[in-house]
Design an enzyme around this catalytic site. Structure first.
Site, PDB file in Angstrom:
ATOM      1  N   TRP A 238       0.859  -1.190   0.000  1.00 10.31           N
ATOM      2  CA  TRP A 238       0.000   0.000   0.000  1.00 10.31           C
ATOM      3  C   TRP A 238       0.893   1.236   0.000  1.00 10.31           C
ATOM      4  CZ3 TRP A 238      -3.228   2.377   4.521  1.00 10.31           C
ATOM      5  CH2 TRP A 238      -4.170   3.269   3.976  1.00 10.31           C
ATOM      6  N   HIS A 239       0.438   2.320  -0.589  1.00  7.32           N
ATOM      7  CA  HIS A 239       1.273   3.519  -0.709  1.00  7.32           C
ATOM      8  C   HIS A 239       0.584   4.691  -0.033  1.00  7.32           C
ATOM      9  CE1 HIS A 239       2.400   0.735  -3.963  1.00  7.32           C
ATOM     10  NE2 HIS A 239       3.626   1.131  -3.660  1.00  7.32           N
ATOM     11  N   SER A 240       1.278   5.283   0.934  1.00  4.71           N
ATOM     12  CA  SER A 240       0.744   6.456   1.628  1.00  4.71           C
ATOM     13  C   SER A 240       1.533   7.680   1.185  1.00  4.71           C
ATOM     14  CB  SER A 240       0.857   6.281   3.161  1.00  4.71           C
ATOM     15  OG  SER A 240       0.338   7.431   3.806  1.00  4.71           O
TER      16      SER A 240
END
Ligand code: RIB
Ligand code: CA
Length: 310
Positions: A238-240
């Protein structure tokens, strides 16, 4: 740290699920005093982004003023990112309405006022740059009172997320990004491509979100839809984006490197409106204003992500 020697921090944001994690990080930082949140449209409409900011402050139990900003980009309309964040921008969980209300002062005016009351402040922009561009048009001397500007935006070698070559924040309001990049003598840029190099295993995130804290439970709920979308579309990590930008803003020493180059925003064009064109060969003779994040030490990024939820 006493309140007086904490770093004054103003955050412009379009919450938004990844914005929310970044805001929780800032609230948890012992070395920073969050002066306020200026809100822009972007991920979803302004009504939702303001309401989400108020709700997040309530969940985090912080009394930070929230200033509504621009509901639309400076010149041309743009599509939101509700397909990522949910129609309400916080995963459509139908959370209980916040009890606090937003300030009546416009975000652009609040930015100018805080720059005068706290000259040298740290300004972090996590959404489209409409509010900051408007503030600059109202007060061209603003950059002289901003100690450090950190922008989450752009795709420095043309690997976009909202189109082939453009990143969402810049593409939502390219004219605003142009105004900001031209007005500031220097700024830090955390672009989409460095975000892609700092993916978080979904399994780790799910473990962190099970922390026994109301903030973790709230974030687990509002991020569920986005995490499911991401897992389906981008796989195991996941990319924040805003989380990485905020970690780099709160702890610049954790950076593994920076690139300094001139940058311009494509505001016209059939193929690449919103693209950020970096002069990697320094051939334009334009000032190398953008300090582009090359990387952040992974263990420090994880530190901030987990501190935010504790
Ligand atoms: O491209 C990522 C950026 O666009 C993040 O700030 C996300 O919140 C969206 O605003
Ligand atoms: Ca954002």
């Amino acid at each position: 740290m006493s309140a007086t020697d904490r770093i004054p921090l103003l955050i412009d944001t379009d919450p938004g699920v990844d914005d929310a994690w970044a805001l929780l990080m800032a609230f948890a930082s012992p070395a920073h005093e969050v002066l306020g949140l200026t809100i822009t449209a972007g991920n979803v409409g302004l009504e939702h982004t303001v309401r989400n900011a108020l709700k997040l402050c309530e969940v985090a139990e912080v009394d930070v003023p929230v200033y509504p900003g621009c509901a639309v980009p400076l010149v041309f309309p743009a599509e939101d990112a509700a397909y990522v964040h949910g129609r309400d921008g916080f995963g459509d969980t139908a959370y209980l309405a916040p009890t606090r209300v937003a300030e009546t002062e416009h975000a652009a005016l609040a930015m100018i006022r805080f720059s005068r009351s706290h000259p040298g402040l740290l300004l972090v922009c996590l959404g489209p740059l409409t509010n900051l561009a408007l503030a600059l048009r109202l007060d061209p001397t603003l950059p002289s009172r901003i100690g450090r500007l950190v922008v989450m935006g752009g795709a420095v070698t043309g690997q976009g997320n909202t189109s082939v070559s453009a990143e969402f924040n810049v593409a939502f309001d390219p004219e605003a990004a142009h105004v900001v990049f031209e007005a500031f003598p220097a700024f830090d840029l955390v672009d989409w491509e460095v975000v892609l190099r700092h993916g978080l295993p979904h399994a780790d995130v799910e473990q962190w979100l099970d922390a026994p804290a109301p903030k973790a439970a709230f974030y687990k709920a509002i991020s569920q839809r986005t995490r499911e979308w991401s897992e389906g579309r981008r796989g195991t990590h996941w990319h924040s984006a805003d989380g990485l930008a905020m970690a780099a803003a709160l702890e610049p020493e954790a950076a593994t490197g920076w690139h300094r180059h001139a940058i311009e925003v494509e505001t016209g064009g059939r193929l690449a409106r919103g693209a950020t064109i970096v002069d990697w060969a320094d051939r334009s003779g334009r000032p190398a204003k953008a300090r582009i994040l090359a990387g952040l030490r992974p263990e420090r990024f994880r530190h901030w992500l987990r501190l935010a939820l504790a």
